[in-house]
Design a protein around this motif. Structure first.
Motif, PDB file in Angstrom:
ATOM      1  N   TYR A 138      -7.060   4.698   3.700  1.00  0.00           N
ATOM      2  CA  TYR A 138      -7.991   3.648   4.118  1.00  0.00           C
ATOM      3  C   TYR A 138      -7.258   2.309   4.270  1.00  0.00           C
ATOM      4  CZ  TYR A 138     -11.544   0.032   3.837  1.00  0.00           C
ATOM      5  OH  TYR A 138     -12.309  -1.084   4.085  1.00  0.00           O
ATOM      6  N   PHE A 139      -6.518   1.912   3.243  1.00  0.00           N
ATOM      7  CA  PHE A 139      -5.852   0.613   3.295  1.00  0.00           C
ATOM      8  C   PHE A 139      -4.697   0.603   4.290  1.00  0.00           C
ATOM      9  CE2 PHE A 139      -7.968   0.039  -0.837  1.00  0.00           C
ATOM     10  CZ  PHE A 139      -8.543  -1.207  -0.605  1.00  0.00           C
TER      11      PHE A 139
ATOM     12  N   TRP B 248     -11.043  -8.629  10.507  1.00  0.00           N
ATOM     13  CA  TRP B 248     -11.170  -8.130   9.130  1.00  0.00           C
ATOM     14  C   TRP B 248     -12.379  -7.195   9.021  1.00  0.00           C
ATOM     15  CZ3 TRP B 248      -7.776  -8.478   5.189  1.00  0.00           C
ATOM     16  CH2 TRP B 248      -6.781  -9.447   5.249  1.00  0.00           C
TER      17      TRP B 248
ATOM     18  N   HIS C  64      -4.724   2.136   7.238  1.00  0.00           N
ATOM     19  CA  HIS C  64      -5.346   1.876   8.541  1.00  0.00           C
ATOM     20  C   HIS C  64      -5.931   0.467   8.594  1.00  0.00           C
ATOM     21  CE1 HIS C  64      -4.947   5.746  10.564  1.00  0.00           C
ATOM     22  NE2 HIS C  64      -5.114   6.300   9.384  1.00  0.00           N
ATOM     23  N   PHE C  65      -6.493   0.018   7.483  1.00  0.00           N
ATOM     24  CA  PHE C  65      -7.070  -1.324   7.454  1.00  0.00           C
ATOM     25  C   PHE C  65      -6.017  -2.382   7.789  1.00  0.00           C
ATOM     26  CE2 PHE C  65      -8.016  -5.250   5.138  1.00  0.00           C
ATOM     27  CZ  PHE C  65      -9.274  -5.555   5.628  1.00  0.00           C
TER      28      PHE C  65
ATOM     29  N   SER D  71     -11.624   1.770   9.513  1.00  0.00           N
ATOM     30  CA  SER D  71     -10.939   2.493   8.437  1.00  0.00           C
ATOM     31  C   SER D  71     -11.920   3.330   7.631  1.00  0.00           C
ATOM     32  CB  SER D  71     -10.218   1.507   7.519  1.00  0.00           C
ATOM     33  OG  SER D  71      -9.301   0.725   8.239  1.00  0.00           O
ATOM     34  N   LEU D  72     -13.100   2.778   7.378  1.00  0.00           N
ATOM     35  CA  LEU D  72     -14.122   3.523   6.642  1.00  0.00           C
ATOM     36  C   LEU D  72     -14.567   4.752   7.429  1.00  0.00           C
ATOM     37  CD1 LEU D  72     -15.958   3.662   4.164  1.00  0.00           C
ATOM     38  CD2 LEU D  72     -17.598   2.223   5.388  1.00  0.00           C
TER      39      LEU D  72
ATOM     40  N   SER E 275     -11.685  -3.962  11.194  1.00  0.00           N
ATOM     41  CA  SER E 275     -10.731  -3.071  10.529  1.00  0.00           C
ATOM     42  C   SER E 275     -11.389  -2.314   9.387  1.00  0.00           C
ATOM     43  CB  SER E 275      -9.540  -3.874   9.987  1.00  0.00           C
ATOM     44  OG  SER E 275      -8.871  -4.540  11.027  1.00  0.00           O
ATOM     45  N   CYS E 276     -12.240  -3.006   8.652  1.00  0.00           N
ATOM     46  CA  CYS E 276     -12.944  -2.360   7.533  1.00  0.00           C
ATOM     47  C   CYS E 276     -13.821  -1.212   8.034  1.00  0.00           C
ATOM     48  CB  CYS E 276     -13.775  -3.414   6.802  1.00  0.00           C
ATOM     49  SG  CYS E 276     -14.760  -2.760   5.429  1.00  0.00           S
TER      50      CYS E 276
ATOM     51  N   MET F 164      -5.342  -4.539  11.373  1.00  0.00           N
ATOM     52  CA  MET F 164      -5.266  -6.000  11.281  1.00  0.00           C
ATOM     53  C   MET F 164      -3.968  -6.517  11.878  1.00  0.00           C
ATOM     54  SD  MET F 164      -7.810  -7.747  10.175  1.00  0.00           S
ATOM     55  CE  MET F 164      -6.853  -9.245   9.964  1.00  0.00           C
TER      56      MET F 164
ATOM     57  N   ASN G 244       0.813  -1.217   0.000  1.00  0.00           N
ATOM     58  CA  ASN G 244       0.000   0.000   0.000  1.00  0.00           C
ATOM     59  C   ASN G 244       0.847   1.268   0.000  1.00  0.00           C
ATOM     60  OD1 ASN G 244      -2.559   1.480   0.320  1.00  0.00           O
ATOM     61  ND2 ASN G 244      -1.788   1.927   2.363  1.00  0.00           N
TER      62      ASN G 244
END
Length: 313
Positions: free
Chosen positions: A102-103, A149, A105-106, A156-157, A152-153, A110, A76
């Protein structure tokens, strides 16, 4: 500043790790080598675990997921920096910046949660060995991985939605090599108090809480190991935990300094140095840390490599 004079940013300028052009060639070569090692190392771990039936256990299931997350975390951030150095363009559009954040932090969340899950797995294996297979059932292992998962989604969103409401005006130079949250908040010309409160809440949930759980798990583990009568048994128990403790020290030693220290003691240089550790160095070192002292994993890697060499020849 009046609202009429505020405009939404169309993009940002990532200043990178160094503003000296003569250092860019060295940085490009260094991070390219690190990224290649990260990709090869983590993919080999995943392939070795998936191809060897002896490694289809909770510990290696969590390790395979950690390798996947480390691969995603490095991918990322590092390739975008390499491309920027190569084409000598430091600009990034606003949507791409939010996507990268976003990714970041995702995968970062995780990473933190999975490391804590692996500590719980070691706690059950050492402190309750007779009940290990019952406690660490396939259903629980699936929940311990699938839950983070989804969590985290959502977190992050929420970060992205809170960031999208901010307005950026004037200076659009970001003193970083990727779109990180803290530098972006400092560029905003609107009130960021809600974002900052949410950052502290999330940091408490995904950094402080897992770290405290890890410390509690290892306190129980150490107490249990000291009661083992044989020196060989104690050595074996410690060796199964040493790799994980090394990863804990690497990951939390840098993230705590960035997200839980007061903003008054943080500088752009410290933030970039810490970011390099947990987005590039830690994902690169994790495969070596887990494979060098693990006989089963080394055996699986050797079999995998021998199979590839034989099939290619």
């Amino acid at each position: 500043m009046e609202p009429d004079n505020q405009t939404r940013a169309s993009g940002f300028i990532l200043l990178g790790l160094s503003e000296k052009p003569e250092q860019e060639a060295l940085l490009f070569a260094l991070f390219l080598c690190m990224y290649v090692v990260t990709v090869v190392g983590n993919l080999l771990i995943i392939l070795a675990i998936s191809s060897d039936a002896r490694l289809h256990t909770p510990m290696y299931f969590f390790l395979a997921n950690l390798s996947l997350v480390d691969f995603g975390l490095a991918t990322n951030t590092v390739p975008r920096m390499l491309v920027s150095i190569q084409i000598r363009s430091k600009s990034i559009s606003y949507p791409c910046c939010l996507t990268q954040m976003y990714f970041f932090h995702f995968f970062g969340i995780m990473d933190s949660v999975l490391i804590a899950v692996m500590a719980y797995d070691r706690f059950v294996a050492i402190c309750q060995p007779l009940h290990y297979t019952t406690i660490m059932s396939p259903l629980l292992c699936g929940l311990l991985v699938g839950g983070p998962w989804v969590f985290s989604c959502l977190i992050s969103l929420t970060h992205i939605l809170l960031m999208a409401r901010l307005v950026f005006c004037g200076n659009n130079e970001l003193p970083h090599y990727f779109c990180d949250l803290s530098p972006l908040l400092r560029l905003s010309c609107t009130d960021t108090s809600v974002n900052e409160i949410f950052v502290l809440i999330v940091a408490g949930m995904v950094i402080a809480t897992p770290f405290i759980c890890i410390l509690a798990s290892y306190a129980r583990i150490i107490a249990a190991i000291t009661k083992v009568p044989s020196a060989g048994g104690r050595k074996k128990a410690f060796s199964t935990c040493s790799s994980h403790l090394s990863v804990v020290a690497l990951f939390y030693g840098t993230t705590i300094g960035v997200y839980l220290c007061p903003s008054s003691v943080r500088t752009a240089v410290k933030e970039k140095a810490s970011a390099v550790m947990y987005t590039a160095v830690t994902p690169m070192l994790n495969p070596f840390i887990y494979s060098l002292r693990n006989t089963d994993l080394k055996g699986a890697l050797k079999k995998l490599l021998n199979r590839k060499i034989t099939s290619s020849s």
